[in-house]
Structures are given as C-alpha cells and as structure tokens.
Design a protein around this motif. Structure first.
Motif: not given
Lengths: 207, 207
Positions: B121, B168-169, B171-174, B176-177, B180, B192, B195-196, B199
DNA sequence: CAATACCAAGCAAGCGCTTGGTTTGTAAAC
DNA sequence: GTTTACAAACCAAGCGCTTGCTTGGTATTG
C-alpha cells in the motif's frame, strides 16, 4: 464564511502562509513534489528548482528539510479543520452534517489541498517523532468533529456500527480516493458523496 | 485446503519463496523493515544486517535493491490471491462470500503477511514503472474476485452503491486498519469483520 | 572440483546542509 | 530626491557523509 474568507482569516492570524508569498509558494510546490515522488526521493535541489532558487537558499526559509514537510502538514490540517467546522455548522440535521463532512473531506483530498492531503497520509513516517506528536494533536481536533456527528447518529439508532470504527473506515476509504478518483472520469464529487452515504446504509431515525 | 497447504503448493510451483530459505527470510525481514522505516530509509546495510550477512552479499541474491521490493510485493499478491480464492470457494451465499473476503483481507493485512501488505500500500511509488505494471496485472486478478461477488450482490438488489466504487472504498478502509488496528485492543478481527459488514447495510435479497 | 554463498574493502554519485559573500527591497536621514 | 543604512533574500561553491553497488578473493557444500 466561504472558503476564501476562511483562508484569509487563517493567513491574517499567521496560522497559514499566504499562498502568494515565497514561503507559501514553496510549500505548495513541496506538497506536489512530495506527493509525486515521495519525501525521501525529493531532494532539496528539486524543491529549490521548483521555485527558482539555489538549494542552499532554501535554508534561509526553513532550518531543515523535515521542517518543510512538517509545515505542509500543519498548515493543511489547520485549513481543513476550519473548512470542516464551517461545513458542519452550515448543515441542519445530523445526516446532513455527515454528508457535509464526507463532501468536504472528498473535496480536501481531491481538490485544491489534495497534494498536501496525500502527503499527510503517505509521508507520515518521514516526520520525526516530535513533529508527529505535534501534528497528532492538531488532528485530534479535526477528528472530534467527525466523532461528534457519528455519535449523534449512533444515538439516534441510525448507525449500525461503532462511531470510532466507522470514522476510521471512512478515513481509509476517503483517503484512498486520491489513488483512483479522477474528476474527469464521469463521476463528480457529489456523485461520490452520494455513493458513500448510500453505502453506509443509514437507517431511519428512531426519534 | 488450509492456509499451510496453499502456501506449500505455491512454494512447490516456485511462485513464492520458501519462508525457511535464505531468500524467504530476507524477503520477510525486508517487508518488516520497509513497513517500519519505508523503502527509501531502509538501506541495503539494514537489510543485510537483518539476516546476518554483509551488505555486498545481498547482491548475490538480488540484482538491485528495487528487485527486493518487487519480490516482496509479487509474492505477497500471489499468496493472498490464492488465500482469497479459497475463502470465496468455501462460502455458500454471496453475503457469506463477501464476509469471507472482508475477513480474509483483514487477516492478510493484520496477520502474518501484514508487513508485506502494508508495503504494497505505502511503498507503491518506490517501484519502477515497469515493475508497477507487472504488479498491477497480478492485482487485477485479485480484484476480480471481489468484483464478481459485489456484482452478484448488486444484481440481487442488496447493495446500494456501484460495485467498483464499493470495492475501492473497501480497499481504502481495510488497508487503513494497518495504521490503527491492534489485536490486543479488545476488538478481534471477527468483531471488525462484523462491524464492516454491518456498516455496509446490505439489504435483504429481492430474490 | 565446480557451483554456490559469502566477506572485506571501497568506489562513484548523490545527499542534506554550511559557508562567505553579493544583490535587492525599504525606509529613515540629510 | 538623493544618500545612507541594514536586514532579508539569494548565489556559488563545496564539505562531510551515506548511499547502492562492484570487485576480487575465500569458505562451504554436494
């Protein structure tokens, strides 16, 4: 308060550099170079050449190369926090506030400040630990704007997941658009905002 | 097919290095260093020291430093594509397939191959253009797995947004984990995943 | 005894940054 | 309205160090 007047207010308070000043232009070029080539691959000679001076002259404006990176990040956060705050204040319902935040963040990532926002995401590790701590404190203010809205939605039973998880997923999802979204690709930022909010499947309020 | 047997099959076909070989261990250490310090900040001396050899000796195994980065990425994609395929095949409904993909990607990002996935990434720009093109072709196969499932869900009326935008959303969201998520933070990968999926607010099938 | 894996030493290039000195903008002093 | 004063902005040169990588030679292994 439109975007221009927000910027002018910050410049007046010396929180953000005037984009037309030597310092402001350098930061703008630095953001572009850092995004395109990465911080490490960008040399002080590249930075100097981008604004038409000698490499040594850079150090008249900044003490170190890292200070330039820090300044790019700090000023970007300051500006976007102010823009976000205005976006939230202008919206009525919590749902509208969320939509305004999504729209504003997409704008900041893919619009004027896009280069600097990409730097904020991808060049984080190139900051010294001291600078990281400083920038992190600024970021917390920014993040609280989001959490307040998400918690209100959660409280109203409209959100199916934990606010802090949702925010982090959104951070990733929206940041990532910088790698693929192109405004000339038949998808406007409004379209994108709509898709993001739709994807989240907010339920009707219980209230 | 469990995870170990998938790995062994790839090693047998010479598509992935044996983790116990000199090359495999180097790639593992390289992934860790590249994630922690970034590709540019990691020197060939760092890499050599991490496996206990002299810096010059690295070039007996790889022609250039960049070739090491490329190998990390290529082998990681190959392994994860195989793991994803197995996860999809094992699930029954489209909803379960999506959940399995989310779970598998979270696992790949935050588990064994996490270091390498983070490199994929965040160090993308450090690859030469030729290598980027090569890795991109491998990635397309991987992405198609997701799109097939998302399109099936969309067709069933369960998905409120366009599959390619959703992917694509995600990809970014996962991805990014990785910045954090900590397994010891009171939130498991299963939590998790839940929750995903929650959501995303999948609607009941029309069928 | 050949191929593989490695070491010790170091080269050429590029890096961030420093130095000593010159130009430029500005504004008070005469 | 020219002169003087001075700081800010900049240049030309280059220093000291680190970088990726090369070279010539030596163990190790099947």
């Amino acid at each position: 308060m439109n975007q221009d007047s927000i910027l002018r207010a910050l410049v007046a308070d010396n929180l953000v550099s005037d984009p037309t000043s030597a310092r402001g232009r350098l930061l703008h070029e630095a953001a572009r170079l850092f995004r395109d080539k990465g911080y490490e691959r960008t040399t002080v000679r590249d930075l100097a050449a981008a604004v038409g001076i000698q490499s040594g002259s850079l150090f008249h404006h900044f003490r170190t190369k890292e200070e330039i990176l820090k300044a790019v990040m700090v000023e970007t956060i300051r500006l976007n926090t102010a823009l976000m705050q205005a976006a939230v204040d202008a919206a009525e319902t919590d749902r509208d506030k969320l939509q305004a935040l999504v729209r504003a963040e997409l704008e900041s990532i893919n619009g004027q400040t896009g280069e600097a926002m990409a730097v904020l995401v991808f060049e984080w590790r190139s900051l010294s630990e001291a600078s990281q701590a400083y920038v992190l404190r600024l970021r917390d203010i920014y993040e609280q704007l989001w959490l307040d809205v998400l918690e209100a939605l959660r409280h109203a039973g409209m959100l199916a997941a934990e606010p802090f998880v949702v925010r982090r997923m959104l951070t990733g999802a929206l940041s990532w658009t910088v790698t693929w979204y192109r405004p000339d690709g038949g998808l406007t930022l409004d379209d994108l905002t709509e898709q993001v909010v739709a994807m989240m499947g907010l339920k009707a309020s219980r209230a």
